[in-house]
Motif scaffolding. Structure first.
Motif, mmCIF file in Angstrom:
data_model
loop_
_atom_site.group_PDB
_atom_site.id
_atom_site.type_symbol
_atom_site.label_atom_id
_atom_site.label_comp_id
_atom_site.label_asym_id
_atom_site.label_seq_id
_atom_site.Cartn_x
_atom_site.Cartn_y
_atom_site.Cartn_z
ATOM 1 N N THR A 33 0.820 -1.207 0.000
ATOM 2 C CA THR A 33 0.000 0.000 0.000
ATOM 3 C C THR A 33 0.859 1.264 0.000
ATOM 4 O O THR A 33 2.036 1.225 0.357
ATOM 5 N N GLU A 34 0.247 2.378 -0.392
ATOM 6 C CA GLU A 34 0.796 3.728 -0.252
ATOM 7 C C GLU A 34 2.232 3.854 -0.786
ATOM 8 O O GLU A 34 3.180 4.073 -0.035
ATOM 9 N N ILE A 35 2.358 3.744 -2.104
ATOM 10 C CA ILE A 35 3.666 3.883 -2.741
ATOM 11 C C ILE A 35 3.871 5.354 -3.115
ATOM 12 O O ILE A 35 3.103 5.913 -3.905
ATOM 13 N N PRO A 36 4.904 6.014 -2.595
ATOM 14 C CA PRO A 36 5.137 7.419 -2.927
ATOM 15 C C PRO A 36 5.735 7.568 -4.323
ATOM 16 O O PRO A 36 6.300 6.620 -4.876
ATOM 17 N N PRO A 37 5.620 8.752 -4.914
ATOM 18 C CA PRO A 37 6.133 8.970 -6.274
ATOM 19 C C PRO A 37 7.599 8.614 -6.441
ATOM 20 O O PRO A 37 8.004 8.176 -7.524
ATOM 21 N N SER A 38 8.403 8.790 -5.407
ATOM 22 C CA SER A 38 9.828 8.497 -5.520
ATOM 23 C C SER A 38 10.104 7.019 -5.782
ATOM 24 O O SER A 38 11.206 6.650 -6.197
ATOM 25 N N GLU A 39 9.095 6.165 -5.563
ATOM 26 C CA GLU A 39 9.277 4.726 -5.760
ATOM 27 C C GLU A 39 8.516 4.193 -6.976
ATOM 28 O O GLU A 39 8.605 3.004 -7.279
ATOM 29 N N TRP A 40 7.769 5.041 -7.674
ATOM 30 C CA TRP A 40 6.949 4.558 -8.782
ATOM 31 C C TRP A 40 7.783 3.895 -9.871
ATOM 32 O O TRP A 40 7.452 2.815 -10.351
ATOM 33 N N SER A 41 8.857 4.554 -10.284
ATOM 34 C CA SER A 41 9.651 4.021 -11.393
ATOM 35 C C SER A 41 10.322 2.710 -11.000
ATOM 36 O O SER A 41 10.506 1.822 -11.840
ATOM 37 N N ARG A 42 10.687 2.566 -9.714
ATOM 38 C CA ARG A 42 11.331 1.338 -9.273
ATOM 39 C C ARG A 42 10.367 0.156 -9.372
ATOM 40 O O ARG A 42 10.759 -0.952 -9.739
ATOM 41 N N VAL A 43 9.094 0.412 -9.065
ATOM 42 C CA VAL A 43 8.099 -0.652 -9.171
ATOM 43 C C VAL A 43 7.780 -0.937 -10.642
ATOM 44 O O VAL A 43 7.843 -2.093 -11.096
ATOM 45 N N ASN A 44 7.444 0.112 -11.390
ATOM 46 C CA ASN A 44 7.052 -0.090 -12.784
ATOM 47 C C ASN A 44 8.209 -0.561 -13.663
ATOM 48 O O ASN A 44 7.987 -1.082 -14.754
ATOM 49 N N GLY A 45 9.444 -0.367 -13.181
ATOM 50 C CA GLY A 45 10.604 -0.803 -13.942
ATOM 51 C C GLY A 45 10.911 -2.282 -13.799
ATOM 52 O O GLY A 45 11.788 -2.807 -14.497
ATOM 53 N N GLN A 46 10.200 -2.959 -12.905
ATOM 54 C CA GLN A 46 10.422 -4.387 -12.684
ATOM 55 C C GLN A 46 9.387 -5.205 -13.453
ATOM 56 O O GLN A 46 8.184 -4.938 -13.378
ATOM 57 N N LYS A 47 9.841 -6.179 -14.188
ATOM 58 C CA LYS A 47 8.931 -7.037 -14.943
ATOM 59 C C LYS A 47 7.968 -7.741 -13.994
ATOM 60 O O LYS A 47 8.367 -8.329 -12.992
ATOM 61 N N GLY A 48 6.699 -7.645 -14.308
ATOM 62 C CA GLY A 48 5.682 -8.305 -13.495
ATOM 63 C C GLY A 48 5.156 -7.473 -12.346
ATOM 64 O O GLY A 48 4.236 -7.905 -11.647
ATOM 65 N N LEU A 49 5.727 -6.280 -12.129
ATOM 66 C CA LEU A 49 5.228 -5.402 -11.073
ATOM 67 C C LEU A 49 4.564 -4.180 -11.685
ATOM 68 O O LEU A 49 4.917 -3.737 -12.773
ATOM 69 N N LYS A 50 3.606 -3.615 -10.971
ATOM 70 C CA LYS A 50 2.876 -2.472 -11.509
ATOM 71 C C LYS A 50 2.283 -1.642 -10.380
ATOM 72 O O LYS A 50 1.887 -2.179 -9.341
ATOM 73 N N ILE A 51 2.220 -0.330 -10.610
ATOM 74 C CA ILE A 51 1.476 0.569 -9.720
ATOM 75 C C ILE A 51 0.056 0.699 -10.259
ATOM 76 O O ILE A 51 -0.148 0.970 -11.445
ATOM 77 N N VAL A 52 -0.932 0.485 -9.396
ATOM 78 C CA VAL A 52 -2.325 0.761 -9.764
ATOM 79 C C VAL A 52 -2.801 1.906 -8.881
ATOM 80 O O VAL A 52 -2.559 1.913 -7.677
ATOM 81 N N ASP A 53 -3.441 2.884 -9.490
ATOM 82 C CA ASP A 53 -3.895 4.038 -8.716
ATOM 83 C C ASP A 53 -5.409 4.049 -8.639
ATOM 84 O O ASP A 53 -6.106 3.544 -9.520
ATOM 85 N N GLY A 54 -5.913 4.635 -7.562
ATOM 86 C CA GLY A 54 -7.350 4.659 -7.345
ATOM 87 C C GLY A 54 -7.829 5.997 -6.834
ATOM 88 O O GLY A 54 -7.089 6.732 -6.175
ATOM 89 N N ASN A 55 -9.088 6.321 -7.162
ATOM 90 C CA ASN A 55 -9.721 7.503 -6.593
ATOM 91 C C ASN A 55 -9.996 7.245 -5.115
ATOM 92 O O ASN A 55 -10.141 6.103 -4.676
ATOM 93 N N SER A 56 -10.095 8.322 -4.369
ATOM 94 C CA SER A 56 -10.420 8.188 -2.964
ATOM 95 C C SER A 56 -11.289 9.353 -2.540
ATOM 96 O O SER A 56 -11.328 10.384 -3.201
ATOM 97 N N THR A 57 -11.998 9.179 -1.437
ATOM 98 C CA THR A 57 -12.775 10.279 -0.867
ATOM 99 C C THR A 57 -11.952 11.049 0.156
ATOM 100 O O THR A 57 -12.448 11.997 0.751
ATOM 101 N N GLN A 58 -10.699 10.632 0.351
ATOM 102 C CA GLN A 58 -9.874 11.261 1.389
ATOM 103 C C GLN A 58 -9.364 12.622 0.935
ATOM 104 O O GLN A 58 -8.871 12.784 -0.182
#
Length: 529
Positions: free
Chosen positions: A262-287
């Motif tokens: 949970t709660e992946i900050p922008p500084s880590e997005w490329s590290r996740v999306n740069g790995q084969k088989g890993l992905k960031i999924v984003d969602g709307n929130s009421t927060q």
């Protein structure tokens, strides 16, 4: 998500952001950073197993008492169940209740499914419903108490049928019942064991039961084979490991220690999306991230001009752009799109104007010879980039001449300070809307609710909120809440900053996940690949 996937790794990004703020806004930066030493990476709670879901969460569970929790996006809803649920289209669906209907303006009739079992084998009946709702409505020490105050009585008709009778017509009764506070508790077990024992050995009627719980470390859930809806999930077990440090969470995902984080900050997005088989999924929130402004007379923020100056000093658009690569929406209201009473004139907008901020401070009697001094309380690890956000807000306030003392609070201490009404002039908070109705976020500003904490009273706001609570016509309610929002945008007992999106990292070889607006981590929503 293209914008997220293209985000590059930004070493020392917070320092770069400070430079950007100075360049754009032309004011001096006041920042006091506080960095904890990275916590050791937590090894996977269980070895990779095809039937075990492994989740890395940013924070632990505050309490296994669902009526005294107050958290948003909690895994408790795997263990407990409610009478009704709300679907993605905003429609109420039966859950523990087989059916429900409104009998008259103050009476709702419910029929339970027969044969529902708690995890200890007890059958769930009307008596458990009455016990649960009687407890939350009578015990004012419970966090959920104020949200259920409209209930007058639960009348048992027979083992499976009962009525909920409200004091006045209540247009949001069903919205109340979908909250954690409406989680049905096992009467006999709870009474026999007591609250303290129950929180260590919780028993609910949800699809998963607790096998082991180590506070702030790990929660192990096992699929409850006696669940009244059958096998709603393919996962036999779920292991939730608490990993407060974002880099540690991502490390666990990258190395295969967990399937979802949970709660992946922008500084880590490329590290996740740069790995084969890993992905960031984003969602709307009421927060919505906001500042709780203490309007009690002993604080300088009791002066509306000071509150307005603070809002003018904060560049919400720059915050969203720099902290989250634009993945969020500046707002001057708590009512988000899709919620009754949404006022688009206050959404996707900012009142940033440093010149007006300085003029208002001068009008209120502050200047170089008498600077305004405020304490800003900032949580650490409760919300995504909360300490960075708080420090940037402090920098912006400093830029218009406000001297800010930062008080950093770890999550448990933050909750204690907030709930004991020891908040200072400004407190950074993120409030969701788990009821999906304007009542929940706006009624907190009714002077009869949290006056000690906020110190705000506007008779027109109180009258509108009271009337909206008893008005069954949705169009009329919407008008009342829109007027309230316009008043609050001037009075500013809360200073809204942005509507948050949230970012989850997943192993696409193992799971698929469509993030819900509630932010609840429900095992049944995480599908096995």
């Amino acid at each position: 998500m293209d914008q997220v996937r293209k985000s590059s790794t930004r070493k020392g990004w917070i320092a770069g952001l400070a430079v950007a703020i100075v360049a754009v806004a032309g004011y001096s930066l006041f920042m006091r950073t506080s960095h904890e030493s990275p916590k050791p990476a937590a090894a996977a709670a269980l070895a990779r197993d095809p039937d075990t879901l492994r989740i890395g969460m940013d924070k632990g569970i505050l309490s296994f008492d669902p009526q005294n929790n107050g958290s948003y996006g909690t895994p408790l809803m795997n263990v407990f169940d409610t009478l009704v649920r709300i679907d993605k289209d905003g429609n109420f669906q039966p859950q523990l209740a087989e059916s429900f209907k409104q009998v008259d303006p103050v009476t709702w009739a419910f029929s339970l499914h027969k044969g529902i079992k708690f995890h200890n084998g007890d059958e769930l009946t009307s008596s458990d419903v009455k016990f649960t709702l009687d407890r939350v409505t009578s015990d004012k020490s419970l966090i959920e108490n104020a949200r259920f105050s409209s209930i007058k009585e639960v009348k048992i008709l027979d083992k499976y049928n009962f009525e909920i009778i409200t004091k006045e017509p209540d247009p949001v009764l069903l919205n109340r019942l979908i909250r954690m506070g409406g989680s049905i508790l096992p009467e006999h077990y709870f009474k026999e064991k007591g609250v303290s024992y129950f929180m260590q050995h919780p028993v609910g009627s949800g699809p998963y039961q607790v096998v082991d719980y180590e506070p702030d470390r790990r929660l192990i859930l096992k699929r409850f084979d006696g669940y009244f809806k059958g096998k709603v999930s393919e996962w036999k077990k779920a292991v939730i490991t608490v990993l407060p440090d974002a880099a540690t969470r991502v490390n666990e995902l990258v190395t295969g220690g967990v399937d979802l984080v949970t709660e992946i900050p922008p500084s880590e997005w490329s590290r996740v999306n740069g790995q084969k088989g890993l992905k960031i999924v984003d969602g709307n929130s009421t927060q919505v991230m906001l500042l709780v402004v203490n309007c009690n007379k002993e604080f300088p923020t009791s002066d509306r001009r000071v509150r307005q100056a603070i809002e003018y000093a904060i560049d919400s658009r720059l915050i969203v752009k720099k902290l989250f690569d634009g993945m969020g929406t500046p707002t001057r209201t708590h009512i988000t799109p899709g919620i009754l009473g949404f006022d688009k004139s206050l959404y996707d907008t900012s009142d940033y104007d440093p010149a007006k901020a300085k003029a208002l401070l001068k009008e209120a009697g502050y200047g170089e010879s008498k600077p305004l001094k405020l304490t800003l309380q900032i949580p650490q690890g409760r919300y995504l980039l909360d300490s960075e956000l708080g420090q940037l807000i402090a920098a912006m306030l400093q830029g218009v001449g406000i001297q800010v003392k930062i008080e950093l609070l770890e999550n448990s201490r933050y909750v204690q300070v907030r709930n004991s009404n020891k908040n200072q002039a400004l407190m950074l908070a993120g409030y969701g809307n788990s009821m999906f109705d304007p009542f929940l976020p706006l009624n907190a500003l009714n002077s009869k609710v949290y006056f000690k904490r906020i110190g705000y009273k506007n008779e027109r706001v109180d009258a509108l909120l009271d009337k909206a609570m008893q008005t069954m016509d949705p169009k009329e309610r919407a008008k009342m809440y829109q007027e309230v929002q316009q008043i609050l945008a001037v009075d500013l007992p809360y200073i809204y900053i942005y509507n948050e999106r949230y970012f989850t990292g997943i192993d696409t070889n193992r799971v698929s996940f469509d993030p819900p607006a509630s932010k609840d981590i429900l095992v049944e929503d995480i599908k096995k690949k």
